[in-house]
Design a protein around this motif. Sequence first.
Motif, PDB file in Angstrom:
ATOM      1  N   PHE A 272       0.829  -1.201   0.000  1.00  0.00           N
ATOM      2  CA  PHE A 272       0.000   0.000   0.000  1.00  0.00           C
ATOM      3  C   PHE A 272       0.866   1.254   0.000  1.00  0.00           C
ATOM      4  O   PHE A 272       0.571   2.221  -0.712  1.00  0.00           O
ATOM      5  N   GLY A 273       1.920   1.261   0.801  1.00  0.00           N
ATOM      6  CA  GLY A 273       2.808   2.415   0.832  1.00  0.00           C
ATOM      7  C   GLY A 273       3.468   2.687  -0.498  1.00  0.00           C
ATOM      8  O   GLY A 273       3.728   3.846  -0.853  1.00  0.00           O
ATOM      9  N   PHE A 274       3.743   1.634  -1.265  1.00  0.00           N
ATOM     10  CA  PHE A 274       4.361   1.804  -2.576  1.00  0.00           C
ATOM     11  C   PHE A 274       3.337   2.147  -3.657  1.00  0.00           C
ATOM     12  O   PHE A 274       3.536   3.071  -4.457  1.00  0.00           O
ATOM     13  N   ALA A 275       2.240   1.411  -3.709  1.00  0.00           N
ATOM     14  CA  ALA A 275       1.324   1.498  -4.846  1.00  0.00           C
ATOM     15  C   ALA A 275       0.278   2.601  -4.709  1.00  0.00           C
ATOM     16  O   ALA A 275      -0.177   3.133  -5.734  1.00  0.00           O
ATOM     17  N   PHE A 276      -0.124   2.950  -3.490  1.00  0.00           N
ATOM     18  CA  PHE A 276      -1.188   3.950  -3.337  1.00  0.00           C
ATOM     19  C   PHE A 276      -0.798   5.307  -3.910  1.00  0.00           C
ATOM     20  O   PHE A 276      -1.607   5.912  -4.643  1.00  0.00           O
ATOM     21  N   PRO A 277       0.400   5.847  -3.625  1.00  0.00           N
ATOM     22  CA  PRO A 277       0.768   7.127  -4.266  1.00  0.00           C
ATOM     23  C   PRO A 277       0.788   7.038  -5.789  1.00  0.00           C
ATOM     24  O   PRO A 277       0.363   7.973  -6.476  1.00  0.00           O
ATOM     25  N   ALA A 278       1.273   5.917  -6.324  1.00  0.00           N
ATOM     26  CA  ALA A 278       1.287   5.750  -7.776  1.00  0.00           C
ATOM     27  C   ALA A 278      -0.137   5.739  -8.331  1.00  0.00           C
ATOM     28  O   ALA A 278      -0.406   6.316  -9.397  1.00  0.00           O
ATOM     29  N   MET A 279      -1.060   5.094  -7.612  1.00  0.00           N
ATOM     30  CA  MET A 279      -2.444   5.059  -8.057  1.00  0.00           C
ATOM     31  C   MET A 279      -3.060   6.456  -8.068  1.00  0.00           C
ATOM     32  O   MET A 279      -3.761   6.833  -9.017  1.00  0.00           O
ATOM     33  N   ILE A 280      -2.812   7.251  -7.029  1.00  0.00           N
ATOM     34  CA  ILE A 280      -3.369   8.601  -6.949  1.00  0.00           C
ATOM     35  C   ILE A 280      -2.850   9.461  -8.095  1.00  0.00           C
ATOM     36  O   ILE A 280      -3.621  10.175  -8.769  1.00  0.00           O
ATOM     37  N   ILE A 281      -1.545   9.417  -8.345  1.00  0.00           N
ATOM     38  CA  ILE A 281      -0.962  10.223  -9.427  1.00  0.00           C
ATOM     39  C   ILE A 281      -1.540   9.800 -10.775  1.00  0.00           C
ATOM     40  O   ILE A 281      -1.949  10.640 -11.594  1.00  0.00           O
ATOM     41  N   LEU A 282      -1.606   8.492 -11.019  1.00  0.00           N
ATOM     42  CA  LEU A 282      -2.139   7.993 -12.289  1.00  0.00           C
ATOM     43  C   LEU A 282      -3.611   8.335 -12.450  1.00  0.00           C
ATOM     44  O   LEU A 282      -4.060   8.697 -13.548  1.00  0.00           O
ATOM     45  N   LEU A 283      -4.369   8.270 -11.364  1.00  0.00           N
ATOM     46  CA  LEU A 283      -5.798   8.581 -11.428  1.00  0.00           C
ATOM     47  C   LEU A 283      -6.030  10.043 -11.773  1.00  0.00           C
ATOM     48  O   LEU A 283      -6.866  10.377 -12.622  1.00  0.00           O
ATOM     49  N   LEU A 284      -5.288  10.950 -11.142  1.00  0.00           N
ATOM     50  CA  LEU A 284      -5.460  12.383 -11.404  1.00  0.00           C
ATOM     51  C   LEU A 284      -5.022  12.748 -12.821  1.00  0.00           C
ATOM     52  O   LEU A 284      -5.690  13.536 -13.504  1.00  0.00           O
ATOM     53  N   LEU A 285      -3.907  12.185 -13.278  1.00  0.00           N
ATOM     54  CA  LEU A 285      -3.463  12.460 -14.640  1.00  0.00           C
ATOM     55  C   LEU A 285      -4.442  11.885 -15.661  1.00  0.00           C
ATOM     56  O   LEU A 285      -4.685  12.503 -16.714  1.00  0.00           O
ATOM     57  N   SER A 286      -5.032  10.741 -15.351  1.00  0.00           N
ATOM     58  CA  SER A 286      -6.045  10.160 -16.238  1.00  0.00           C
ATOM     59  C   SER A 286      -7.279  11.058 -16.300  1.00  0.00           C
ATOM     60  O   SER A 286      -7.878  11.237 -17.371  1.00  0.00           O
ATOM     61  N   TRP A 287      -7.651  11.617 -15.161  1.00  0.00           N
ATOM     62  CA  TRP A 287      -8.795  12.542 -15.127  1.00  0.00           C
ATOM     63  C   TRP A 287      -8.537  13.756 -16.008  1.00  0.00           C
ATOM     64  O   TRP A 287      -9.407  14.173 -16.782  1.00  0.00           O
ATOM     65  N   VAL A 288      -7.354  14.331 -15.921  1.00  0.00           N
ATOM     66  CA  VAL A 288      -7.011  15.487 -16.751  1.00  0.00           C
ATOM     67  C   VAL A 288      -7.047  15.115 -18.229  1.00  0.00           C
ATOM     68  O   VAL A 288      -7.594  15.860 -19.059  1.00  0.00           O
ATOM     69  N   TRP A 289      -6.478  13.952 -18.578  1.00  0.00           N
ATOM     70  CA  TRP A 289      -6.448  13.545 -19.979  1.00  0.00           C
ATOM     71  C   TRP A 289      -7.854  13.294 -20.517  1.00  0.00           C
ATOM     72  O   TRP A 289      -8.196  13.750 -21.627  1.00  0.00           O
ATOM     73  N   LEU A 290      -8.696  12.588 -19.788  1.00  0.00           N
ATOM     74  CA  LEU A 290     -10.057  12.315 -20.251  1.00  0.00           C
ATOM     75  C   LEU A 290     -10.875  13.598 -20.342  1.00  0.00           C
ATOM     76  O   LEU A 290     -11.716  13.753 -21.242  1.00  0.00           O
ATOM     77  N   GLN A 291     -10.628  14.528 -19.439  1.00  0.00           N
ATOM     78  CA  GLN A 291     -11.327  15.811 -19.486  1.00  0.00           C
ATOM     79  C   GLN A 291     -10.946  16.581 -20.750  1.00  0.00           C
ATOM     80  O   GLN A 291     -11.806  17.139 -21.433  1.00  0.00           O
ATOM     81  N   ILE A 292      -9.650  16.612 -21.065  1.00  0.00           N
ATOM     82  CA  ILE A 292      -9.196  17.307 -22.268  1.00  0.00           C
ATOM     83  C   ILE A 292      -9.733  16.625 -23.519  1.00  0.00           C
ATOM     84  O   ILE A 292     -10.197  17.276 -24.462  1.00  0.00           O
ATOM     85  N   LEU A 293      -9.701  15.296 -23.540  1.00  0.00           N
ATOM     86  CA  LEU A 293     -10.087  14.544 -24.733  1.00  0.00           C
ATOM     87  C   LEU A 293     -11.576  14.631 -25.021  1.00  0.00           C
ATOM     88  O   LEU A 293     -11.982  14.770 -26.183  1.00  0.00           O
TER      89      LEU A 293
END
Length: 598
Positions: A272-293
């Motif tokens: 969790f300590g390793f993967a949770f930050p990666a998940m948050i960053i990927l989720l937010l960047l995905s949100w920005v990309w889908l919003q733009i697209l």
Amino acid sequence: MATCWQGLWAYRFYLIVFFLPIFLLPLPILVPTKEACCAYTIILMALLWCTEALPLAITAFLPVIMFPMMGIMNASTVSLEYLKDTNILFIGGMMVALAVENWNLHKRIALRVLLIVGVRPALLILGFMLVTAFLSMWISNTATTAMMVPIAHAVLEQLHKMPTDRDVEEGRNNPTFELQEQKEETKLDEKGEARPYKKQDCPAPLTPSESKTQKNKEQLRFSQGLSLCVCYSASIGGIATLTGTTPNLVLQGQVNSIFPRNGNVVNFASWFGFAFPAMIILLLLSWVWLQILFLGFDFRKNFGLGEQSRNQEGAAFEVIRREHKLLGPINFAEKAVTFLFVLLVVLWFTREPGFFTGWGNLAFSDDTGKSMTSDGTVAILIAVIMFIVPSKIPGLTQKPVGNPGKLKAPPALLTWDIVKKKMPWNIVILLGGGFALAKGSEESGLSKWLGDKLTPLESVPPAAIAFIICLLIAIFTECTSNVATTTLFLPILASMSQAICIHPLYVMLPCTLASSLAFMLPVATPPNAIAFSFGGLRVTDMARAGFMLNVIGVLVITLAINSWSIPMFDLNNFPSWAQSNTTGLCGVSQANVTTASP
């Protein structure tokens, strides 16, 4: 001729299963060694997994047949690999998830969060992504998507309704999703003085038919974006917890099988300590990309700012509020499941966290001070309690209508009928097949042979190796099961890490995370297929959105493995527990990882 090809295509799976083993037979015949026999089994299983000519779980049983017949391992040793501690963790975690689903607790959480976030376009996408990702951390990605996509389409139906016929006649679109209207009534001339607009200053107004067509296009794009955000966030959210998606458990099982002296380096808390930050960053960047697209670059409109009507927003909000109201007040069963679920997470985090002494070390330690309990022990404990606790408070049970004189005890929070009906036993078998393959590779000497052949990679920077692995797995997982992908690649990467003296987790962690980056094709994952089945999406739409998400995912994983994961797992040093299975050429304190600046 056409009929012949149609017949071959209709019987293609039978033909693959019959001819594929024969086609690969020259390998063990010409090279009669245990390594070649094990490689024959692995290649055969890999091709059967990729083509799905046999069910994945049936293919996973092949080591039970092949290894004893080829003299690699005896049958009892192979069979022991099919129910290890990782399988128990999966079964226990899935039972708890089934209880959450059975009492609609996940739906209550989802609707409550959406009521808080609101229905403005950008925030609505964010709300669905946050809810879906959170739920998929604990329950099946498929079940999460199957619940959230209908809710999303019900909200869209209200947002896309026209207010009145008069609005259509005047060419006005739904203000929440229409293009920005020209609101200025004056324009500055060269001297900076205001003057009235002239006809050439702005384009001609759209006719009602053109306006309606434009509106329909915008509505379709937003509908596509909302469907994709649900299925993508289900895959992204699953990487955050050890039980969130099966490849994470495959990693834990393979590490424990290949490196039995690893000291429980991969547990719930460390993952969790390793993967949770990666998940948050990927989720937010995905949100920005889908919003733009799908919504465009006009962020002011996307966030619902400005003087715009809120009629459609109110209607969509009412849909969510009505669905939440239909659930009724929270009952005893939901409260009990919530308490047990929270207790499970707390016990997972505090069992053996590493940075302080956990309850497992204090109360149930062995002679060396290590915890004798595991994450699977905790999961099964909570699951058993759910079979004991009644779903209603004893004494308040209503009498059955058909026989008013006879009392009937309420069902437990979880019953075996529910488990029998919804438990994915095929995944349990698939996990066992992967562990059997890893054990067979070690016993036959194939792992050592592969490690020797990969020794030239020692001259390649480890950061480049990890990046290439991410790209390779992200491509491979688009056309085959993510569980099969990790099952095939992790033992190879473990051997490679030993051969070139880098920390095994430095290459195994990126492989595991990248196997969840299946965003481009409807058949890549069940969540993608569910979103695609609701209509409005083409394969090209998913491929265009998913390609960039794959690129973003690979970059985020590269960042994670070269930054915060290094101090967490001591990736700069080759561990002694990995050296014990090698030829002893690697120094325990040898720093071989060239880190990139985060």
